[in-house]
Design a protein around this motif. Sequence first.
Motif, mmCIF file in Angstrom:
data_model
loop_
_atom_site.group_PDB
_atom_site.id
_atom_site.type_symbol
_atom_site.label_atom_id
_atom_site.label_comp_id
_atom_site.label_asym_id
_atom_site.label_seq_id
_atom_site.Cartn_x
_atom_site.Cartn_y
_atom_site.Cartn_z
ATOM 1 N N ASN A 162 -1.445 2.877 3.560
ATOM 2 C CA ASN A 162 -0.731 4.002 2.963
ATOM 3 C C ASN A 162 -0.958 5.242 3.816
ATOM 4 N N SER A 165 -0.343 9.119 4.059
ATOM 5 C CA SER A 165 -0.043 10.267 3.195
ATOM 6 C C SER A 165 1.026 11.149 3.821
ATOM 7 N N PRO A 166 1.667 11.999 3.013
ATOM 8 C CA PRO A 166 2.699 12.895 3.558
ATOM 9 C C PRO A 166 2.135 13.814 4.639
ATOM 10 N N TYR A 218 6.608 12.525 1.435
ATOM 11 C CA TYR A 218 6.262 11.509 0.453
ATOM 12 C C TYR A 218 5.496 10.390 1.155
ATOM 13 N N LEU A 219 4.894 9.517 0.360
ATOM 14 C CA LEU A 219 4.029 8.467 0.880
ATOM 15 C C LEU A 219 4.838 7.384 1.589
ATOM 16 N N TYR A 258 9.351 3.181 1.863
ATOM 17 C CA TYR A 258 9.227 4.491 1.218
ATOM 18 C C TYR A 258 10.469 4.725 0.369
ATOM 19 N N ASN A 263 3.389 10.032 9.750
ATOM 20 C CA ASN A 263 4.375 10.203 8.675
ATOM 21 C C ASN A 263 4.833 11.651 8.651
ATOM 22 N N THR A 271 4.290 3.432 3.179
ATOM 23 C CA THR A 271 3.400 2.278 3.133
ATOM 24 C C THR A 271 3.792 1.284 4.226
#
Length: 279
Positions: free
Chosen positions: A199, A201-202, A171-172, A247, A167, A174
């Motif tokens: 999920n 994470s950033p 921002y997160l 997202y 990622n 999913t």
Amino acid sequence: MHFCVEHLVRILSTMGGKLSPFWKTPDQKESEGKLILPRQLDAEDEIANYASINDSATSCAPCAGIARQSCVNCPTCQGTGRIPREQEKQLVALIPYGDQRLKPRRTKLYVGLAVTICLLTTSLSIFFLFPRSVTVLPAGLNASSVGFNATTASICLNMTNMLNITNNNFYLVTVVQLDVEVLHQSLVVGKTTMKTLLNVSPLQSGQIYYTVASRILDDNTYNICTWTKVKVHNVLLHIQGTLTCTYLCHSEQLAFEDYQYVDCRGNATLPHPLYHRVS
């Protein structure tokens, strides 16, 4: 002569006539001047003592300094200098163009500061919320198990593969679904669909393990995998998949593919992909 003038004044007064100011005696002129002066002073005192009913009421300005001149009463307050409380929200006050209240201080400073804050906030929002790529990278084969069916000359191959997800956003992200197909010689030999929930994470990475059960119906491949005189028993498989992630209330599908050599003789294989391509 003086006696004749006084006698003439008495005759005219008895006849009801009026005297002109020029015919008044000096004593009469002096007494009249004393009566007029206090009246003018009373008018000045009345203007100086002008006030409103209360502090919240709007009042009209008095005619200060022009007591000896003619004044016109204000049509709103009728010369009283006061207005009723119920008319406070109905009347409009006129402010001169040169009034200092119309020229606030540091106007340019406040406007420039507001514009700078807006530009800075917008720039930071765009920088942090601008969508960046989510990288999907096949990591190869983790484990495999092989079974043979001599009646149908088929190979049952179960593979467990790894998939790395990176990622690059602030921002997160999913992961909600994974769809995978396995092809052998342009034929689909296996497919799977996983409803997963991962999920990421950033600015972090995650990993997904998925298992695909494949069945290869090919005589040549069956002979290669079961022939004991051959030392190398590898089957080339083409893996295609689609990863669905969400997202910021947005859904996106990321496609990936990979080529893998799988040992169809043993039940465990180290990952050694030929090459991988991310799209």
